[in-house]
Design an enzyme around this catalytic site. Structure first.
Site, PDB file in Angstrom:
ATOM      1  N   HIS A  73       0.883  -1.169   0.000  1.00 45.05           N
ATOM      2  CA  HIS A  73       0.000   0.000   0.000  1.00 45.05           C
ATOM      3  C   HIS A  73       0.919   1.217   0.000  1.00 45.05           C
ATOM      4  O   HIS A  73       1.995   1.182   0.611  1.00 45.05           O
ATOM      5  CB  HIS A  73      -0.817   0.120   1.285  1.00 45.05           C
ATOM      6  CG  HIS A  73      -1.818  -0.972   1.544  1.00 45.05           C
ATOM      7  ND1 HIS A  73      -1.471  -2.169   2.101  1.00 45.05           N
ATOM      8  CD2 HIS A  73      -3.165  -1.007   1.351  1.00 45.05           C
ATOM      9  CE1 HIS A  73      -2.569  -2.903   2.241  1.00 45.05           C
ATOM     10  NE2 HIS A  73      -3.601  -2.229   1.790  1.00 45.05           N
TER      11      HIS A  73
ATOM     12  N   GLU B 248     -11.045  -6.445  -4.724  1.00 50.02           N
ATOM     13  CA  GLU B 248     -10.889  -7.488  -3.698  1.00 50.02           C
ATOM     14  C   GLU B 248     -12.145  -7.533  -2.815  1.00 50.02           C
ATOM     15  O   GLU B 248     -12.338  -6.676  -1.957  1.00 50.02           O
ATOM     16  CB  GLU B 248      -9.649  -7.179  -2.851  1.00 50.02           C
ATOM     17  CG  GLU B 248      -9.357  -8.251  -1.827  1.00 50.02           C
ATOM     18  CD  GLU B 248      -8.080  -7.968  -1.027  1.00 50.02           C
ATOM     19  OE1 GLU B 248      -7.107  -7.436  -1.588  1.00 50.02           O
ATOM     20  OE2 GLU B 248      -8.076  -8.299   0.172  1.00 50.02           O
TER      21      GLU B 248
ATOM     22  N   GLU C  88      -9.599 -13.267  -1.644  1.00 52.64           N
ATOM     23  CA  GLU C  88      -8.860 -13.552  -0.405  1.00 52.64           C
ATOM     24  C   GLU C  88      -9.616 -14.623   0.378  1.00 52.64           C
ATOM     25  O   GLU C  88     -10.821 -14.495   0.633  1.00 52.64           O
ATOM     26  CB  GLU C  88      -8.711 -12.272   0.426  1.00 52.64           C
ATOM     27  CG  GLU C  88      -7.995 -12.548   1.741  1.00 52.64           C
ATOM     28  CD  GLU C  88      -7.458 -11.298   2.421  1.00 52.64           C
ATOM     29  OE1 GLU C  88      -7.059 -10.350   1.709  1.00 52.64           O
ATOM     30  OE2 GLU C  88      -7.436 -11.287   3.655  1.00 52.64           O
TER      31      GLU C  88
ATOM     32  N   HIS D  84     -11.499 -13.630   3.510  1.00 54.15           N
ATOM     33  CA  HIS D  84     -12.684 -12.840   3.159  1.00 54.15           C
ATOM     34  C   HIS D  84     -13.807 -13.771   2.685  1.00 54.15           C
ATOM     35  O   HIS D  84     -14.976 -13.541   2.968  1.00 54.15           O
ATOM     36  CB  HIS D  84     -12.371 -11.831   2.054  1.00 54.15           C
ATOM     37  CG  HIS D  84     -11.364 -10.789   2.446  1.00 54.15           C
ATOM     38  ND1 HIS D  84     -10.928  -9.822   1.580  1.00 54.15           N
ATOM     39  CD2 HIS D  84     -10.715 -10.555   3.610  1.00 54.15           C
ATOM     40  CE1 HIS D  84     -10.051  -9.035   2.184  1.00 54.15           C
ATOM     41  NE2 HIS D  84      -9.904  -9.472   3.415  1.00 54.15           N
TER      42      HIS D  84
ATOM     43  N   ASP E 171     -11.285 -11.293  10.553  1.00 54.59           N
ATOM     44  CA  ASP E 171     -10.236 -11.502   9.561  1.00 54.59           C
ATOM     45  C   ASP E 171      -8.893 -11.707  10.265  1.00 54.59           C
ATOM     46  O   ASP E 171      -8.175 -10.744  10.514  1.00 54.59           O
ATOM     47  CB  ASP E 171     -10.214 -10.229   8.689  1.00 54.59           C
ATOM     48  CG  ASP E 171      -9.523 -10.423   7.376  1.00 54.59           C
ATOM     49  OD1 ASP E 171      -9.252 -11.572   7.010  1.00 54.59           O
ATOM     50  OD2 ASP E 171      -9.251  -9.407   6.705  1.00 54.59           O
TER      51      ASP E 171
ATOM     52  N   ASP F 104      -6.324 -13.340   9.153  1.00 52.91           N
ATOM     53  CA  ASP F 104      -5.205 -13.290   8.190  1.00 52.91           C
ATOM     54  C   ASP F 104      -4.060 -14.230   8.541  1.00 52.91           C
ATOM     55  O   ASP F 104      -2.893 -13.837   8.540  1.00 52.91           O
ATOM     56  CB  ASP F 104      -4.647 -11.854   8.109  1.00 52.91           C
ATOM     57  CG  ASP F 104      -5.506 -10.944   7.249  1.00 52.91           C
ATOM     58  OD1 ASP F 104      -6.367 -11.454   6.517  1.00 52.91           O
ATOM     59  OD2 ASP F 104      -5.309  -9.718   7.315  1.00 52.91           O
TER      60      ASP F 104
ATOM     61  N   ASP G  76      -1.224 -12.354   2.008  1.00 54.31           N
ATOM     62  CA  ASP G  76      -1.846 -11.313   2.843  1.00 54.31           C
ATOM     63  C   ASP G  76      -2.079 -11.967   4.211  1.00 54.31           C
ATOM     64  O   ASP G  76      -3.216 -12.226   4.614  1.00 54.31           O
ATOM     65  CB  ASP G  76      -3.153 -10.840   2.202  1.00 54.31           C
ATOM     66  CG  ASP G  76      -3.651  -9.550   2.827  1.00 54.31           C
ATOM     67  OD1 ASP G  76      -3.070  -9.140   3.845  1.00 54.31           O
ATOM     68  OD2 ASP G  76      -4.616  -8.964   2.305  1.00 54.31           O
TER      69      ASP G  76
HETATM   70  C1  XUL Z   1      -7.870  -6.277   4.236  1.00 52.61           C
HETATM   71  C2  XUL Z   1      -7.065  -6.694   3.076  1.00 52.61           C
HETATM   72  C3  XUL Z   1      -6.180  -5.646   2.482  1.00 52.61           C
HETATM   73  C4  XUL Z   1      -6.133  -5.671   0.996  1.00 52.61           C
HETATM   74  C5  XUL Z   1      -5.367  -4.532   0.381  1.00 52.61           C
HETATM   75  O1  XUL Z   1      -8.671  -7.254   4.760  1.00 52.61           O
HETATM   76  O2  XUL Z   1      -7.102  -7.817   2.669  1.00 52.61           O
HETATM   77  O3  XUL Z   1      -4.911  -5.790   3.009  1.00 52.61           O
HETATM   78  O4  XUL Z   1      -5.569  -6.859   0.532  1.00 52.61           O
HETATM   79  O5  XUL Z   1      -5.812  -3.303   0.792  1.00 52.61           O
HETATM   80 CO    CO Z   2      -6.167  -8.798   1.043  1.00 55.33          CO
END
Ligand code: XUL
Ligand code: CO
Length: 480
Positions: free
Chosen positions: A145, A276, A312, A315, A351, A353, A383
Site C-alpha cells: 500500500h 478485492e 482472499e 474474506h 479476519d 489473516d 496477505d
Molecule cells: C484487508 C485486506 C487488504 C487488501 C489490500 O482485509 O485484505 O490488506 O488486501 O488493501
Molecule cells: Co487482502
C-alpha cells in the site's frame, strides 16, 4: 446512580488506555542494544537476517525448518514450473509493518532494524530489509500500500514526495534483486478523513482526495512495473442504511472506477485492475461483499472488461463461502485474477489473516487455479501475518515457508487429481443425461416447455442417479 457513573468512568479510562496502546505502542527510539546500527540514516550494517540462509528445497524428508519440503521452484507440474503456477508475493504491510498490536494490547514484535518511528529513513531501511527477506525466501514478487512503504505527510504534496523518495529506492533495490511488484494499492481506510468511505464518502472533498491518492498510487505502481493494481474497499460500505443513500454511493464508486480506468489508459499502465471482495470489517456492510456481488456490480456499470477479482480466502469464509466457492465463482465469470493467500480461524469470526496450512483447502484452491490456466499476471500474495505471540525474526521465514509449502503441496495433489481423472469422470457421468439430443437442445436454448412436456409424457417418471458425494470425497482424500 453513583455506581453507574463509576462504571462509566472506569470504562472510559480503559478505552483511553486501549487507544493509547494501539497508537503509541512501539518504542520511539532505536532499541538500546542496537544504537550503532540504526543511526540517522537508512543504511544498515551487514545483513538484516544474518542467521537465515537462502531457503532451499530439500524434499519432504528434510527436518530443516528453514527449507522447503514441497515447493521446488523450477520443478515442472503439468507442463509449468511451480514458481510460474504460484507466483508468490510477500505483503509488505504484514511482514514489515505488522507489530502484533491488537485492540487490547501493545505491539509484541521488535525487529532489530525498527527504531519505532515512522520516519523516511525508517521507511527506506525497511525497504532494504524487504528485499533481503524476499531474496532469501526465494519469492519473485512483493505487494504494497502507498502508506505502508512511505510516511503520510501533512499535505498530499508532502505524502507524494515521501512516496517518490521510497519508491526510487525500491526501484533500485528490486532491479538489483530481480524482483517485481505483483500489485500496488492505495490505503484508503486508515486516515480519519476516510471514516465515511473514500469513493463512497458522503463528502465530495474526500472523494476527490481519494481520487488524488489513487492517481498517485497507480503512477508509482506503474513506475515500479507492477503487474496489477488492487482496489480493496475497506470503508466503501455503510454502518447504517438509515443515514445512507446506497444507490448514490454505488454510483459514485462506479464513477471512481471509470475515472481510474481512464487514467490507467492515459498513462499507459497495462497492469490488471483487481477488486478485492470482503463482506465486512471495518464497515458493517462492505459493498463488494463477495465475488458474485462484485461481478454483478461490474456488469451493471459495464466495467467487466476492465477488472478482475482478487479473491482472499479469509474474506471468502467471512462472507459465508469457502475459498474454493469464491474462486470458482470468479473463474466461471472470467474474473479470477489473483489470490490473497491466507485463512481464518473456524472459531473466530473476524479476519485473522493467518498463513494457510490446510492441505485439503490448498488442493481445492489449486484445482481452481489449474482450471483457470494459472493466475498470471496475478499470483499468490501472502496477505497473512504472524500471530501476536510469534515474535522471533525466524518466525517470519517459517510462516512463509509453511504457506508456500502448503500451496505447493496443494498444486501437487491437484495435479494428481487431474491426472487420475476419476473425479472428472464422476462429474461427467453425473451430467451425462444432458449429453443427448434433447440435452443439447436445452443447452442451446432450443427446447421450449411444450417440447419438454411432450417428452415427459413419453418418458414417464425419471430415474434419478446417486450424487456420489462420499465417493468424490474419497477420491479427493486419496491424493492428500
Ligand atoms: C484487508 C485486506 C487488504 C487488501 C489490500 O482485509 O485484505 O490488506 O488486501 O488493501
Ligand atoms: Co487482502
Amino acid at each position: 446512580m453513583m455506581k453507574m457513573k463509576l462504571v462509566k468512568t472506569l470504562l472510559l479510562l480503559l478505552c483511553v488506555k486501549l487507544f493509547c496502546y494501539a497508537v503509541i505502542g512501539a518504542p520511539q527510539t532505536c532499541p538500546a542494544n542496537n544504537e550503532d546500527k540504526c543511526g540517522d540514516s537508512d543504511e544498515w550494517k551487514g545483513e538484516f537476517f544474518p542467521d537465515i540462509p537462502k531457503i532451499k528445497y530439500e524434499g519432504p524428508s528434510s527436518k530443516n525448518v528453514l527449507s522447503f519440503k514441497w515447493y521446488n521452484a523450477e520443478e515442472e507440474i503439468l507442463g509449468k514450473k511451480m514458481k510460474d503456477w504460484l507466483r508468490f508475493s510477500v505483503a509488505f504491510w504484514h511482514t514489515f509493518r505488522g507489530t502484533g498490536a491488537d485492540p487490547f494490547g501493545a505491539p509484541t514484535k521488535y525487529w532489530l532494524w525498527e527504531d519505532g518511528t515512522n520516519s523516511l529513513n525508517m521507511a527506506k531501511r525497511r525497504m532494504r530489509a524487504n528485499f533481503e527477506f524476499i531474496s532469501k525466501l526465494g519469492v519473485d514478487f512483493w505487494c504494497f500500500h502507498d502508506r505502508d512503504i512511505a510516511p503520510d505527510g501533512k499535505t498530499l504534496e508532502e505524502s507524494n514526495a515521501n512516496l517518490d523518495e521510497v519508491v526510487a529506492l525500491a526501484q533500485e533495490l528490486q532491479t538489483k534483486a530481480k524482483k517485481r511488484v505483483l500489485w500496488g494499492t492505495a490505503q484508503l481506510f486508515m486516515h480519519p478523513r476516510y471514516m465515511h468511505g473514500a469513493a463512497t464518502s458522503s463528502e465530495l472533498k474526500v472523494y476527490a482526495y481519494a481520487a488524488a491518492q489513487v492517481k498517485k498510487a497507480i503512477e508509482v505502481t506503474h513506475y515500479l512495473g507492477g503487474e496489477n493494481y488492487v482496489f480493496w474497499g475497506g470503508r466503501e460500505g455503510y454502518q447504517s442504511l438509515l443515514n445512507t443513500d446506497m444507490e448514490r454511493e454505488l454510483n459514485h464508486l462506479a464513477r471512481f472506477f471509470e475515472a481510474a480506468v481512464a487514467y490507467k489508459k492515459k498513462i499507459g499502465f497495462n497492469g490488471t485492475f483487481l477488486i478485492e471482495p470482503k463482506p465486512q470489517e471495518p464497515t458493517k456492510h462492505q459493498y463488494d461483499w463477495d465475488a458474485a456481488t462484485s461481478a454483478n456490480f461490474l456488469r451493471k456499470y459495464g466495467l467487466t472488461g476492465e477488472f478482475k477479482l482478487n479473491i482472499e480466502c479469509n474474506h471468502a469464509t467471512l462472507s459465508g463461502h469457502s475459498c474454493h466457492h469464491e474462486l470458482e465463482t470468479a473463474r466461471i465469470n472470467g474474473l479470477l485474477g489473483n489470490i490473497d493467500a491466507n485463512t481464518g480461524d473456524p472459531q473466530v469470526g473476524w479476519d485473522t489473516d493467518q498463513f494457510l496450512v490446510d492441505i485439503q483447502e490448498a488442493t481445492l484452491i489449486m484445482l481452481s487455479v489449474i482450471r483457470n490456466g494459472g493466475l498470471a499476471p496475478g499470483g499468490f500474495n501472502f496477505d497473512a501475518k504472524l500471530r501476536r505471540e510469534s515474535t522471533d525474526v525466524e518466525d517470519l521465514f517459517i510462516a512463509h515457508i509453511v504457506g508456500m509449502d502448503t500451496l505447493a503441496r496443494g498444486l501437487r495433489n491437484a495435479a494428481k487429481l487431474i491426472e487420475d481423472g476419476s473425479l472428472a469422470e464422476l462429474v461427467r457421468k453425473r451430467y451425462q443425461s444432458f449429453d443427448t439430443e434433447i440435452g443439447a437442445q436445452i443447452e442451446a436454448g432450443k427446447a421450449d416447455f411444450e417440447l419438454l412436456e411432450k417428452k415427459v409424457k413419453e418418458w414417464g417418471e425419471p430415474k434419478v442417479a446417486s450424487a456420489k458425494q462420499e465417493l468424490a470425497e474419497m477420491i479427493l482424500q486419496s491424493v492428500l
